[in-house]
Motif scaffolding. Structure first.
Motif, PDB file in Angstrom:
ATOM      1  N   ARG A   5       0.864  -1.172   0.000  1.00 39.59           N
ATOM      2  CA  ARG A   5       0.000   0.000   0.000  1.00 39.59           C
ATOM      3  C   ARG A   5       0.901   1.222   0.000  1.00 39.59           C
ATOM      4  O   ARG A   5       1.919   1.265   0.702  1.00 39.59           O
ATOM      5  CB  ARG A   5      -0.882   0.035   1.245  1.00 39.59           C
ATOM      6  N   CYS A   6       0.551   2.221  -0.786  1.00 39.39           N
ATOM      7  CA  CYS A   6       1.391   3.408  -0.844  1.00 39.39           C
ATOM      8  C   CYS A   6       0.548   4.639  -1.165  1.00 39.39           C
ATOM      9  O   CYS A   6      -0.616   4.539  -1.557  1.00 39.39           O
ATOM     10  CB  CYS A   6       2.502   3.235  -1.881  1.00 39.39           C
ATOM     11  N   ALA A   7       1.149   5.792  -0.973  1.00 40.23           N
ATOM     12  CA  ALA A   7       0.547   7.069  -1.364  1.00 40.23           C
ATOM     13  C   ALA A   7       1.330   7.586  -2.557  1.00 40.23           C
ATOM     14  O   ALA A   7       2.556   7.700  -2.514  1.00 40.23           O
ATOM     15  CB  ALA A   7       0.604   8.059  -0.208  1.00 40.23           C
ATOM     16  N   LYS A   9       1.058  10.308  -6.227  1.00 41.98           N
ATOM     17  CA  LYS A   9       0.328  11.349  -6.950  1.00 41.98           C
ATOM     18  C   LYS A   9      -0.427  10.724  -8.116  1.00 41.98           C
ATOM     19  O   LYS A   9       0.120   9.902  -8.857  1.00 41.98           O
ATOM     20  CB  LYS A   9       1.293  12.425  -7.444  1.00 41.98           C
ATOM     21  N   GLU A  16      -1.745  13.501  -3.485  1.00 46.37           N
ATOM     22  CA  GLU A  16      -1.431  12.100  -3.264  1.00 46.37           C
ATOM     23  C   GLU A  16      -2.689  11.295  -2.982  1.00 46.37           C
ATOM     24  O   GLU A  16      -3.582  11.745  -2.263  1.00 46.37           O
ATOM     25  CB  GLU A  16      -0.447  11.944  -2.103  1.00 46.37           C
ATOM     26  N   LYS A  17      -2.759  10.115  -3.572  1.00 42.36           N
ATOM     27  CA  LYS A  17      -3.871   9.210  -3.332  1.00 42.36           C
ATOM     28  C   LYS A  17      -3.323   7.866  -2.872  1.00 42.36           C
ATOM     29  O   LYS A  17      -2.218   7.461  -3.260  1.00 42.36           O
ATOM     30  CB  LYS A  17      -4.711   9.038  -4.601  1.00 42.36           C
ATOM     31  N   GLN A  18      -4.104   7.171  -2.062  1.00 40.15           N
ATOM     32  CA  GLN A  18      -3.695   5.865  -1.578  1.00 40.15           C
ATOM     33  C   GLN A  18      -4.083   4.801  -2.593  1.00 40.15           C
ATOM     34  O   GLN A  18      -5.130   4.873  -3.228  1.00 40.15           O
ATOM     35  CB  GLN A  18      -4.342   5.571  -0.232  1.00 40.15           C
ATOM     36  N   CYS A  19      -3.205   3.787  -2.737  1.00 37.08           N
ATOM     37  CA  CYS A  19      -3.475   2.732  -3.707  1.00 37.08           C
ATOM     38  C   CYS A  19      -2.669   1.490  -3.367  1.00 37.08           C
ATOM     39  O   CYS A  19      -1.772   1.505  -2.529  1.00 37.08           O
ATOM     40  CB  CYS A  19      -3.126   3.201  -5.121  1.00 37.08           C
ATOM     41  N   VAL A  61       7.152   7.226  -3.769  1.00 34.61           N
ATOM     42  CA  VAL A  61       5.930   6.933  -3.020  1.00 34.61           C
ATOM     43  C   VAL A  61       6.236   6.875  -1.530  1.00 34.61           C
ATOM     44  O   VAL A  61       7.397   6.774  -1.110  1.00 34.61           O
ATOM     45  CB  VAL A  61       5.296   5.592  -3.461  1.00 34.61           C
ATOM     46  N   SER A  62       5.191   6.947  -0.733  1.00 36.98           N
ATOM     47  CA  SER A  62       5.290   6.737   0.711  1.00 36.98           C
ATOM     48  C   SER A  62       4.566   5.444   1.043  1.00 36.98           C
ATOM     49  O   SER A  62       3.406   5.260   0.642  1.00 36.98           O
ATOM     50  CB  SER A  62       4.648   7.899   1.475  1.00 36.98           C
ATOM     51  N   LEU A  64       2.486   2.777   3.160  1.00 36.43           N
ATOM     52  CA  LEU A  64       1.388   2.905   4.115  1.00 36.43           C
ATOM     53  C   LEU A  64       1.117   1.552   4.758  1.00 36.43           C
ATOM     54  O   LEU A  64       1.551   0.511   4.240  1.00 36.43           O
ATOM     55  CB  LEU A  64       0.122   3.384   3.399  1.00 36.43           C
ATOM     56  N   ASP A  68      -6.562  -0.963   2.712  1.00 31.40           N
ATOM     57  CA  ASP A  68      -7.285   0.163   2.154  1.00 31.40           C
ATOM     58  C   ASP A  68      -8.271   0.723   3.170  1.00 31.40           C
ATOM     59  O   ASP A  68      -8.783   1.814   3.023  1.00 31.40           O
ATOM     60  CB  ASP A  68      -8.006  -0.220   0.853  1.00 31.40           C
TER      61      ASP A  68
END
Length: 286
Positions: A5-7, A9, A16-19, A61-62, A64, A68
């Motif tokens: 899981r990452c954040a 753009k 930034e969105k999580q995906c 990316v960051s 997470l 989700d």
């Protein structure tokens, strides 16, 4: 084949969105932003690769926590490694006859690289390396023979425990000793069951400041993963994203001679074959 899981753009904005993202030699293959554990579980790896919308590099990316949404349940299994029972000198005739199930709050979850907070209310903070099972499909009364079909994948957990709150405080109920903030590091990625076709023969180890404290193999599990899923689902409904911590092997701090508990500044590294390393540093809560 592993997933994180990452954040990141989005393609159309700087926000930034999580995906979810697939790890590959080229980087991270970004999956559509609306995909969930449940929807990914229904796809094979080739299908996931085909629906990737972009490829980015790790440094862009960051990372997470691996959800989700917060899991509905984090279920732990106590006394489930033979070497952990042996270090407590539990006689064979007193081994558990059914899984010892407890729970941790979803608010305990942190990811690889985040800080474990050492509560001021305990002086016996302990580590517990564990293989974690992530459910992909829920269900009730799941048969052992079908249990692995419900598994999304596997990751590493550290079942951080305040031993005094587990063993003597709170009238000896485990939940507070297991569920203080940051008490469930999980990561660094979820590895698919196609990669780990046999989860009951994985080398596992935990070190503190470079010193190996736990070293075992998942073949030492008393109750295997299909047994755990079947037993738990005979009592409660398992949901997609639920996490089962399968137990910890021998070598925990409480049963070393003398006991060795975690201190502020310690670095804990949990390693499981075919998954990777989960590393976190301990910091005193302020």
């Amino acid at each position: 084949m592993s997933i994180v899981r990452c954040a990141v753009k989005s393609l159309t904005s700087s926000v930034e969105k999580q995906c979810w993202a697939l790890k590959s030699t080229a980087g991270l293959n970004i999956l559509p932003f609306d995909m969930t554990v449940e929807s990914i579980h229904k796809m094979n790896w080739s299908q996931m690769e085909k629906c990737a919308i972009d490829t980015v590099q790790f440094e862009d990316v960051s990372l997470l926590p691996l959800f989700d949404r917060r899991p509905d349940k984090i279920l732990g299994i106590g006394l489930n490694y033979r070497d952990h029972l042996e270090e407590q000198r539990v006689p064979l005739e007193k081994y558990p006859q059914e899984p010892v199930v407890f729970n941790k709050f979803a608010s305990t979850v942190i990811c690889h690289g985040e800080t474990i907070k050492h509560p001021t209310v305990t002086n016996s903070l302990d580590y517990e390396l564990e293989l974690a099972v992530i459910m992909g499909a829920g269900g009730r009364h799941i048969k052992e023979a079908k249990a692995i079909e419900h598994v999304f994948g596997y990751t590493i957990a550290n079942d951080i425990t305040a031993r005094d709150w587990q063993k003597t405080r709170n009238n000896k109920q485990w939940i507070l000793g297991k569920s203080m903030d940051t008490f469930c590091p999980l990561g660094p990625a979820i590895v698919s069951k196609e990669v780990i076709a046999e989860p009951h023969n994985l080398d596992i180890s935990c070190s503190v400041n470079g010193e190996v404290r736990q070293s075992s193999n998942t073949k030492m599990l008393l109750f295997k993963i299909p047994q755990l899923i079947s037993y738990i689902s005979s009592l409660i409904t398992l949901l997609p994203g639920d996490v089962i911590l399968t137990g910890t092997p021998g070598g925990v701090g409480a049963f070393r001679d003398p006991p060795q508990f975690l201190q502020p500044g310690d670095t804990v590294k949990c390693t499981i074959e075919h998954i990777g390393e989960l590393e976190n540093t301990v910091e005193m809560e302020t």
